[in-house]
Enzyme design. Sequence first.
Site: not given
Length: 404
Positions: A315, A259
Amino acid sequence: MSTVGKGLEGIAIAESSISTVDGVNSKLMYRGYDVPELSARASFEEIVHLLWYGALPTQQQLDDLKARLASRRKLPDQLLDMIRVTPKDADPIDMLRTMVSALGMFDPLANDGSDEALFEKAATLTARFPSILAAFHRIGNGLEPLDPRPDLDHAANFLYMYHGKEPDKRTTRALETYLVLLADHEFNASTFAARMITSTLTDMYSAVTGAIGALKGPLHGGAPNGVYDMLIEIGTPDKANDWFENAMATKFRIMGIGHRVYKAMDPRATVLREHARELTLSTGNPVWYAISRQIELLALSHPYFQERKLFTNVDYYSVTVLTSLGFPVEMMTPIFAVSRVAGWTAHVIEQFRNNRLMRPRAEYVGPVNSVWQEIEDRTPGVIYIEDDMGNLKPFGDNEEETTT
Ligand code: SDX
């Protein structure tokens, strides 16, 4: 003119009071509330109110918001006609992006930038995303779209319109948790896109259409497709180790991990991991949870991931959760949008209220003093520039050759 890191890394481009991410301490807050705590307590409608109006609703405000959303769920007949002629094998995220753009043509308030109109459009968009996905799904399967159920809240009504039966409380709570967790996330790429588009004072439908386009990308909301492919390819937990070794050997980018902001666990992933574990026990599909967990543990313990501070993101377990709720992989990014439209519309409103056109500069690295050449004199792919001595020389790779 100052320059910034590639991808705007670490750059705050505007103020916002809607949400904030603390990537070092694994914290996400909506208006100061801890999001994992909200996901265990709040309804999606309470979060919508919090993001839009800046406070959790009173009972009266919640009832009013639920009524407003319920009254907007039904799609215009012309939009249903457009869904009927959409290719059945279209990617649902492309279909959603198209229908959202089209919705603007049926809304008399589309180009009204007043506060009141913005909240009306936010309610229309948030209410209709589930109806659009459910209608596309049912029409694609030769079924008639179902009318929304005014007696069901947002998450339950979506499950009803999509699956054709009233969901049980566990299923509804799992989807509601997902919707709460993904509703906003500061200036992620799709939200930044929505705000940048809004900064020209265009309409909310244009901004949200652009946001959906950004969300689709595999580096952003499109990542679940890669996680799904990984789970299918691995198939059984005993194959996870070999798959991971091969991924490392081939420098394969494992979707759902890493991320830009979180350099520690994404707190949403921690919540979704537990829901994935529980759901797969009850839906009789614990294999996916086992494979996911095995790959996650291999990655988190591997020096390559540790050195780069790569952790599981939102996700990763979304795939197992949404699959357990009966959704196919192609619906996962669109369902991410069902949640994030609440945040996108909150940011569009915030941008409208304190706007300045976003117009960054470029660090120009192209040719200067390019010299016009008649077509018969041109060399394919070459621009000739005039150097300080008046000599002509090609710009770029073959700069060493000069001609006078
Ligand atoms: C979302 O921004 C948000 O807030 C988004 C989101 C939201 O709620 O809106 O949180 C939702 O989009 C989550 C992220 C979903 N995307 C993925 O899961 C795709 C896989 N992850 C990545 O590709 C990546 O981690 C990004 C795109 C998410 C972030 O990338 P950065 O910050 O640009 O980092 P990078 O691509 O420059 O990578 C840095 C290093 C590189 O290695 P080196 O060049 O240093 O050797 O880390 C490596 C990368 O190769 N790396 C990975 C990896 N992610 C980064 N290596 C293997 N597997 C991965 N998943």
